[in-house]
Write a protein that holds these residues in place. Structure first.
Motif, PDB file in Angstrom:
ATOM      1  N   ARG A 169      25.759  11.726  21.127  1.00  0.00           N
ATOM      2  CA  ARG A 169      26.890  11.091  21.817  1.00  0.00           C
ATOM      3  C   ARG A 169      26.422  10.421  23.100  1.00  0.00           C
ATOM      4  O   ARG A 169      26.853   9.308  23.428  1.00  0.00           O
ATOM      5  CB  ARG A 169      27.996  12.113  22.101  1.00  0.00           C
ATOM      6  N   ALA A 170      25.528  11.088  23.813  1.00  0.00           N
ATOM      7  CA  ALA A 170      24.980  10.485  25.035  1.00  0.00           C
ATOM      8  C   ALA A 170      24.182   9.229  24.696  1.00  0.00           C
ATOM      9  O   ALA A 170      24.247   8.227  25.425  1.00  0.00           O
ATOM     10  CB  ALA A 170      24.105  11.497  25.775  1.00  0.00           C
ATOM     11  N   ALA A 171      23.450   9.257  23.594  1.00  0.00           N
ATOM     12  CA  ALA A 171      22.666   8.093  23.172  1.00  0.00           C
ATOM     13  C   ALA A 171      23.579   6.917  22.834  1.00  0.00           C
ATOM     14  O   ALA A 171      23.228   5.757  23.093  1.00  0.00           O
ATOM     15  CB  ALA A 171      21.796   8.448  21.963  1.00  0.00           C
ATOM     16  N   ASP A 172      24.754   7.205  22.289  1.00  0.00           N
ATOM     17  CA  ASP A 172      25.713   6.142  21.970  1.00  0.00           C
ATOM     18  C   ASP A 172      26.161   5.391  23.219  1.00  0.00           C
ATOM     19  O   ASP A 172      26.546   4.227  23.141  1.00  0.00           O
ATOM     20  CB  ASP A 172      26.945   6.720  21.257  1.00  0.00           C
ATOM     21  N   ASN A 173      26.108   6.069  24.353  1.00  0.00           N
ATOM     22  CA  ASN A 173      26.521   5.455  25.616  1.00  0.00           C
ATOM     23  C   ASN A 173      25.344   4.921  26.427  1.00  0.00           C
ATOM     24  O   ASN A 173      25.523   4.491  27.560  1.00  0.00           O
ATOM     25  CB  ASN A 173      27.302   6.475  26.460  1.00  0.00           C
ATOM     26  N   ALA A 174      24.156   4.968  25.858  1.00  0.00           N
ATOM     27  CA  ALA A 174      22.950   4.502  26.547  1.00  0.00           C
ATOM     28  C   ALA A 174      22.387   3.298  25.795  1.00  0.00           C
ATOM     29  O   ALA A 174      22.899   2.899  24.751  1.00  0.00           O
ATOM     30  CB  ALA A 174      21.921   5.631  26.606  1.00  0.00           C
ATOM     31  N   SER A 175      21.329   2.758  26.344  1.00  0.00           N
ATOM     32  CA  SER A 175      20.679   1.637  25.662  1.00  0.00           C
ATOM     33  C   SER A 175      19.183   1.677  25.930  1.00  0.00           C
ATOM     34  O   SER A 175      18.709   2.402  26.814  1.00  0.00           O
ATOM     35  CB  SER A 175      21.264   0.309  26.146  1.00  0.00           C
ATOM     36  N   GLY A 176      18.455   0.920  25.148  1.00  0.00           N
ATOM     37  CA  GLY A 176      17.020   0.778  25.351  1.00  0.00           C
ATOM     38  C   GLY A 176      16.257   2.069  25.191  1.00  0.00           C
ATOM     39  O   GLY A 176      16.523   2.870  24.292  1.00  0.00           O
TER      40      GLY A 176
END
Length: 86
Positions: free
Chosen positions: A41-48
Motif C-alpha cells: 500500500r505504501a508502494a502504491d503511494n510512492a514512485s521511482g
C-alpha cells in the motif's frame, strides 16, 4: 523485529509437537503477509526507487513468512519422527 520474535516464539511452540503448529504456522505467515500488504500500500503511494524498494521489501516479508511457517511445520514433523523412533 516484532515479527521475527513472533516467528521464533511460534517455532518454539511448534517444537512441542501436535497439531498446534498448524495454527502457529498460519498465524506467523499471516503476520508477515499483513506487513507485506502494508508495504504494498505504501508502494502504491510512492514512485521511482522508493516504490521499487517498498515492493522488494514486501516480497522479502512474504518469503520470510512462508519460510517461517514451513520451519514451524518441519519442527513438528521432526519431533514426531524422533518420538516415533523411540
Amino acid at each position: 523485529m516484532k515479527l521475527i520474535l513472533a516467528a521464533a516464539g511460534a517455532l518454539a511452540l511448534g517444537a512441542c509437537g501436535g497439531k498446534g503448529d498448524d495454527k502457529a504456522a498460519s498465524d506467523v505467515e499471516q503476520a508477515f503477509e499483513n506487513k507485506a500488504d502494508a508495504l504494498d500500500r505504501a508502494a502504491d503511494n510512492a514512485s521511482g526507487a522508493t516504490e521499487e524498494r517498498l515492493e522488494d521489501q514486501a516480497e522479502v516479508y512474504r518469503r520470510t513468512g512462508e519460510a517461517a511457517a514451513e520451519a514451524i511445520d518441519d519442527v513438528d514433523l521432526n519431533s514426531q519422527a524422533s518420538t516415533n523412533g523411540q
